[in-house]
Design an enzyme around this catalytic site. Sequence first.
Site, PDB file in Angstrom:
ATOM      1  N   SER B 148       0.841  -1.199   0.000  1.00 13.51           N
ATOM      2  CA  SER B 148       0.000   0.000   0.000  1.00 13.51           C
ATOM      3  C   SER B 148       0.884   1.259   0.000  1.00 13.51           C
ATOM      4  O   SER B 148       1.686   1.433  -0.914  1.00 13.51           O
ATOM      5  CB  SER B 148      -0.954  -0.062   1.192  1.00 13.51           C
ATOM      6  OG  SER B 148      -1.992   0.888   1.049  1.00 13.51           O
ATOM      7  N   ASP B 225      -9.951  -5.653  -3.309  1.00  5.75           N
ATOM      8  CA  ASP B 225      -9.325  -4.655  -2.440  1.00  5.75           C
ATOM      9  C   ASP B 225     -10.228  -3.426  -2.369  1.00  5.75           C
ATOM     10  O   ASP B 225     -10.529  -2.799  -3.392  1.00  5.75           O
ATOM     11  CB  ASP B 225      -7.960  -4.301  -3.039  1.00  5.75           C
ATOM     12  CG  ASP B 225      -7.138  -3.389  -2.155  1.00  5.75           C
ATOM     13  OD1 ASP B 225      -7.712  -2.491  -1.501  1.00  5.75           O
ATOM     14  OD2 ASP B 225      -5.914  -3.565  -2.136  1.00  5.75           O
ATOM     15  N   HIS B 258      -7.323  -5.985   0.723  1.00  2.00           N
ATOM     16  CA  HIS B 258      -6.181  -5.134   1.089  1.00  2.00           C
ATOM     17  C   HIS B 258      -5.457  -5.629   2.346  1.00  2.00           C
ATOM     18  O   HIS B 258      -4.535  -4.978   2.831  1.00  2.00           O
ATOM     19  CB  HIS B 258      -6.686  -3.697   1.316  1.00  2.00           C
ATOM     20  CG  HIS B 258      -5.630  -2.645   1.166  1.00  2.00           C
ATOM     21  ND1 HIS B 258      -5.003  -2.380  -0.024  1.00  2.00           N
ATOM     22  CD2 HIS B 258      -5.062  -1.785   2.060  1.00  2.00           C
ATOM     23  CE1 HIS B 258      -4.113  -1.415   0.133  1.00  2.00           C
ATOM     24  NE2 HIS B 258      -4.114  -1.043   1.401  1.00  2.00           N
TER      25      HIS B 258
END
Lengths: 280, 280
Positions: B148, B225, B258
């Site tokens: 991320s 995600d 995620h």
Amino acid sequence: MHLKMISSHRIFNGRQIKYRHHSSVLNCDMTFSLYLPESSSNHSKTALIWWLSGLTCTDDNFSQKGAFQKYASEKNLAFVIPDTSPRGATADSEDWDLGQGAGFYLNATQDPWKENFQMYDYLTKELPELIYPLIPNFSGKESIMGHSMGGHGSLIVGLKNPERFSAISAFAPILNPTQVPWGKKAFTAYLGQDPSKWNEWDATSLIQAPSAYRPPIMITQGTADEFYKTQLKENTFLTAAQKTNAEVIYQKEKGYDHSYFTIATFIEKHIAFHYQQLSQ
Amino acid sequence: MHLKMISSHRIFNGRQIKYRHHSSVLNCDMTFSLYLPESSSNHSKTALIWWLSGLTCTDDNFSQKGAFQKYASEKNLAFVIPDTSPRGATADSEDWDLGQGAGFYLNATQDPWKENFQMYDYLTKELPELIYPLIPNFSGKESIMGHSMGGHGSLIVGLKNPERFSAISAFAPILNPTQVPWGKKAFTAYLGQDPSKWNEWDATSLIQAPSAYRPPIMITQGTADEFYKTQLKENTFLTAAQKTNAEVIYQKEKGYDHSYFTIATFIEKHIAFHYQQLSQ
């Protein structure tokens, strides 16, 4: 018995799912986690392994740090991870080793605990009815493993129900709680002052009781475990097991401690042991 | 530069170690984690992989949930896991995506951030001097990966130092921060209102700059995600990479989100990619 899915994450071609439900046995709302391998909906039948966590844990610790999903996926095994005690507006203590997070997987007989702390009945009566229908193509075969207080939980639940569980294993389990500080404290609170009432919840007592059949047992104990010498001593348990010819594989692992890092390292080996028994 | 070991756990024949030290670059105390495979003290030389975490994380998240140690041990790789921002009595914000836990791996130029938020210099100048001596039999080879915000960090640190890193990879990275809400908010705070000052910290800008050599890049993005469509869009980055013939393997994985469950699932693949590059 109304089940609510709180979260669901794809991992290793399966799903790590967390549920909330009201427990009528515990008189409170509870969460548990379930890993379902993807393959459970198509080819071979799926067996179920129960994981019981240690003091202070919830169902999240093993889900997030146990690193078991790869092997569960490869071997088409479901895992159910219950919480470690009743929660919410129930009896509790300010101590980390008593009350919420420290249910010891037994049925309490003393006030104020007995209203909620019926973890043994929750595990063996209420949860199975909820969980079996969630497993597609369930084989009906089960085994049980756990860590520390939950390692002891897996031993008592497994030894009390030998026909139900194909294998038992434990990481750094309490083996003789009636003789160590954690167990004496919890059993006094939950079961009362009379130690004769404690034995039915002590793995060392249970393994020396007459039994036509006992599931095979595997135990992993790290030598650098900070609780090993005070809480997790193995001698009385192993001596008792020898007397009744119980099958116990006891493995000491040099330099490993009481953390989930040890569990992550040896979980593949434990799953292989369970898989072999569940496949027979 | 005084280093204090806070904890050390044996895992997969290696050790997961956490250190505290004072950072003169960040003007505060920091922690970082290091995985050292056991074999690093004897046979083949040990390469080093940097892991950069995402928003809100510390060095603990990947250490505990990344499930990387098995492969690091097998391939004799060390991992260093820095924290994601300055900590303690430094500038901060009440928002989870700005300030502590959200350093974005850049050097801030604006008040009140510039006093402490110099994460790029910390990663590229201060930490290497601390960490290299901790790795027995270090090969001198390094690569970088992250998740991320840290996936973007691995891209900018790797692309700015192509001679230093043999490979770059990322899970669910921010790829074009100057064009998405997380990046615009952070870059405005740390770098000021003028977007022309942002490009040197944007992976999409960096990959289209002329360069004699770029490390190969692998990216894994889950299709489920929750941040994919708003924060992690890949089109501008992939188009820019194509123009400059940068080597980018971009992989979409169906149903993965995620979380660290996705990282645990695909970390073996990323480590294999890094190992191949580090072995050349």
